[in-house]
Design a protein around this motif. Structure first.
Motif, mmCIF file in Angstrom:
data_model
loop_
_atom_site.group_PDB
_atom_site.id
_atom_site.type_symbol
_atom_site.label_atom_id
_atom_site.label_comp_id
_atom_site.label_asym_id
_atom_site.label_seq_id
_atom_site.Cartn_x
_atom_site.Cartn_y
_atom_site.Cartn_z
ATOM 1 N N GLY A 154 56.695 32.828 1.516
ATOM 2 C CA GLY A 154 57.302 33.376 2.741
ATOM 3 C C GLY A 154 58.153 34.597 2.445
ATOM 4 O O GLY A 154 59.276 34.721 2.931
ATOM 5 N N ASN A 213 58.182 39.109 1.662
ATOM 6 C CA ASN A 213 58.072 40.346 2.465
ATOM 7 C C ASN A 213 56.789 40.418 3.284
ATOM 8 O O ASN A 213 56.803 40.689 4.477
ATOM 9 C CB ASN A 213 58.064 41.573 1.537
ATOM 10 N N MET A 214 55.667 40.151 2.591
ATOM 11 C CA MET A 214 54.380 40.363 3.248
ATOM 12 C C MET A 214 54.083 39.277 4.260
ATOM 13 O O MET A 214 53.552 39.556 5.349
ATOM 14 C CB MET A 214 53.299 40.408 2.161
ATOM 15 N N ALA A 215 54.438 38.025 3.928
ATOM 16 C CA ALA A 215 54.237 36.940 4.898
ATOM 17 C C ALA A 215 55.041 37.246 6.153
ATOM 18 O O ALA A 215 54.550 37.106 7.275
ATOM 19 C CB ALA A 215 54.653 35.600 4.288
ATOM 20 N N GLU A 239 57.618 27.825 1.373
ATOM 21 C CA GLU A 239 58.481 28.791 0.692
ATOM 22 C C GLU A 239 59.522 27.993 -0.103
ATOM 23 O O GLU A 239 60.228 27.163 0.475
ATOM 24 C CB GLU A 239 59.129 29.706 1.763
ATOM 25 N N LEU A 267 62.350 28.856 -1.546
ATOM 26 C CA LEU A 267 63.774 29.205 -1.413
ATOM 27 C C LEU A 267 64.317 28.731 -0.053
ATOM 28 O O LEU A 267 63.840 29.176 0.993
ATOM 29 C CB LEU A 267 63.903 30.728 -1.546
ATOM 30 N N ASN A 326 54.093 23.160 -0.878
ATOM 31 C CA ASN A 326 52.850 23.810 -0.438
ATOM 32 C C ASN A 326 51.900 22.850 0.267
ATOM 33 O O ASN A 326 51.330 23.162 1.307
ATOM 34 C CB ASN A 326 52.133 24.432 -1.643
ATOM 35 N N ALA A 375 50.196 34.281 0.030
ATOM 36 C CA ALA A 375 51.062 35.475 0.055
ATOM 37 C C ALA A 375 52.115 35.391 -1.043
ATOM 38 O O ALA A 375 53.294 35.649 -0.813
ATOM 39 C CB ALA A 375 51.718 35.615 1.435
ATOM 40 N N PRO A 427 50.820 37.974 -7.575
ATOM 41 C CA PRO A 427 49.623 37.651 -8.365
ATOM 42 C C PRO A 427 49.921 36.664 -9.494
ATOM 43 O O PRO A 427 49.160 35.721 -9.728
ATOM 44 C CB PRO A 427 49.206 39.017 -8.928
ATOM 45 N N ILE A 457 46.084 37.822 -0.294
ATOM 46 C CA ILE A 457 46.507 39.221 -0.134
ATOM 47 C C ILE A 457 47.040 39.775 -1.461
ATOM 48 O O ILE A 457 47.637 40.849 -1.490
ATOM 49 C CB ILE A 457 47.587 39.379 0.966
ATOM 50 N N ALA A 458 46.849 39.024 -2.552
ATOM 51 C CA ALA A 458 47.476 39.408 -3.822
ATOM 52 C C ALA A 458 46.812 40.642 -4.434
ATOM 53 O O ALA A 458 45.584 40.690 -4.563
ATOM 54 C CB ALA A 458 47.402 38.240 -4.800
ATOM 55 N N ALA A 459 47.630 41.587 -4.839
ATOM 56 C CA ALA A 459 47.115 42.818 -5.449
ATOM 57 C C ALA A 459 46.376 42.482 -6.738
ATOM 58 O O ALA A 459 46.857 41.710 -7.565
ATOM 59 C CB ALA A 459 48.274 43.768 -5.745
ATOM 60 N N MET A 487 43.782 43.284 1.534
ATOM 61 C CA MET A 487 44.957 44.055 1.173
ATOM 62 C C MET A 487 45.567 44.671 2.434
ATOM 63 O O MET A 487 45.089 45.679 2.943
ATOM 64 C CB MET A 487 44.553 45.158 0.169
ATOM 65 N N PRO A 488 46.577 44.006 2.987
ATOM 66 C CA PRO A 488 47.283 44.576 4.147
ATOM 67 C C PRO A 488 48.429 45.480 3.677
ATOM 68 O O PRO A 488 48.491 45.816 2.490
ATOM 69 C CB PRO A 488 47.829 43.327 4.848
ATOM 70 N N THR A 528 52.886 46.659 4.672
ATOM 71 C CA THR A 528 54.079 46.176 5.400
ATOM 72 C C THR A 528 54.174 46.660 6.858
ATOM 73 O O THR A 528 54.788 45.950 7.655
ATOM 74 C CB THR A 528 55.399 46.528 4.667
#
Ligand SMILES: NC(=O)C1=CN([C@@H]2O[C@H](COP(=O)(O)OP(=O)(O)OC[C@H]3O[C@@H](n4cnc5c(N)ncnc54)[C@H](OP(=O)(O)O)[C@@H]3O)[C@@H](O)[C@H]2O)C=CC1
Ligand SMILES: O=C(O)[C@@H]1CCC=N1
Length: 274
Positions: A9, A11-13, A34, A36, A55, A68, A71, A95-97, A118-119, A121
């Motif tokens: 959870g 930045n990208m999520a 998430e 945290l 998870n 999300a 990598p 979505i992992a680079a 690959m989305p 922000t």
């Protein structure tokens, strides 16, 4: 409505969840895992979605799972998910680079339908740009499902050759940062000449927005738009000649090549893990 679970959870999520909710997706159809506690609280408060520390709880009901996490975290999460993925056979979207489809198949199951995408922000404001590619297990209906999710965040383009996903990452995935860096540099240059910082920031940012809107809304060639700004022997010509003398296209090409290379390196680093 499709039940969609996010693993991670960050930045990208946040950007994708924000984009989906803006298009009218019901918060009750989304969940996120998430680790945290602080991040879970803020996701719950900002978006009204169910947040889990584990998870396997977040994905229990999901038809689509969107990975999300960084990598480097990918191999660690497969232990949590592998059984439930084999049982429920959801569509997996990563979505992992850098992370390749064959790596995802190795970790999560070779027979699973998986989309690598690959989305970026700007998804948060519905102005994202996403490249997608699919493994052979993804049905046309699942392709449409993945596209529908990412369309909520902006524009989408299917990429037939997965090898080009690292180029997409270097272009549009990392791309927002290039434009932010250019705005920072423009602001600094104007401040150095005496313009108040607030004024410099506002003028630089609005110029970026205006140029972007002209490109997207008008659909004209950027070279034509550039020529229209450039009066013969005027100020723009002086600036563009300076860019050219300093090798701007070369600088950009090297940066995009570095980002593309880094994508492949990220995958290679994961291949070397025991
Ligand atoms: N940022 C961007 O512009 C873009 C990023 N991407 C890709 O998106 C992915 C996420 O990036 P980004 O959002 O920036 O990264 P973030 O670090 O912001 O988000 C990742 C989240 O995953 C959480 N996490 C860590 N370990 C686990 C675990 N075992 N199970 C579940 N969640 C976990 C992290 O929690 P904690 O903080 O506690 O570790 C963090 O909140 C990356 O793979 C990146 O390549 C793709 C396009 C654009
Ligand atoms: O910098 C990164 O690795 C991620 C992927 C694209 C944008 N951010």
């Amino acid at each position: 409505m499709t039940r969609l679970a996010f693993i991670g959870g960050g930045n990208m999520a946040r950007s994708l969840i924000g984009g989906l909710l803006k298009t009218g997706v019901a918060p009750a159809t989304l969940s996120v895992a998430e680790p945290l506690a602080e991040a879970r609280q803020s996701l719950g408060r900002d978006f009204g979605i169910a947040c889990y520390a584990e998870n396997r709880l977040a994905v229990a009901e999901a038809e689509v799972i969107l990975l999300a996490v960084k990598p480097q975290v990918m191999p660690a999460i497969h232990a949590d998910l592998r059984d439930i993925l084999q049982r429920n056979r959801p569509l997996l979207i990563s979505i992992a680079a850098g992370v390749r489809l064959d790596q995802l198949e190795r970790w999560f199951g070779t027979t699973l339908p998986i989309v690598r995408c690959m989305p970026n922000t700007p998804a948060l404001i519905g102005a994202g740009a996403t490249g997608l590619c699919a493994n052979s297990r993804v049905s046309p209906a699942q392709k449409a499902q993945a596209q529908h999710i990412l369309d909520a965040a902006g524009i989408t383009r299917w990429i037939d050759d997965e090898a080009l996903m690292d180029t997409v990452t270097a272009l549009s995935g990392s791309g927002p940062a290039y434009f932010f860096a250019l705005v920072e540099a423009l602001e600094a240059a104007a401040v150095a000449q005496g313009l108040p910082r607030g004024t410099a920031r506002a003028l630089a940012a609005q110029t970026c927005l205006g140029a972007g809107r002209m490109l997207v809304d008008g659909g004209e060639d950027p070279a034509v738009l550039r020529q229209r700004v450039t009066s013969p022997h005027g100020t723009t010509q002086a600036a563009l000649e300076s860019f050219s003398a300093d090798g701007l296209p070369h600088i950009v090409a090297r940066a995009v090549a570095a980002a593309t290379r880094r994508g492949a390196e990220l995958a290679a680093e994961l291949d070397r893990l025991p």
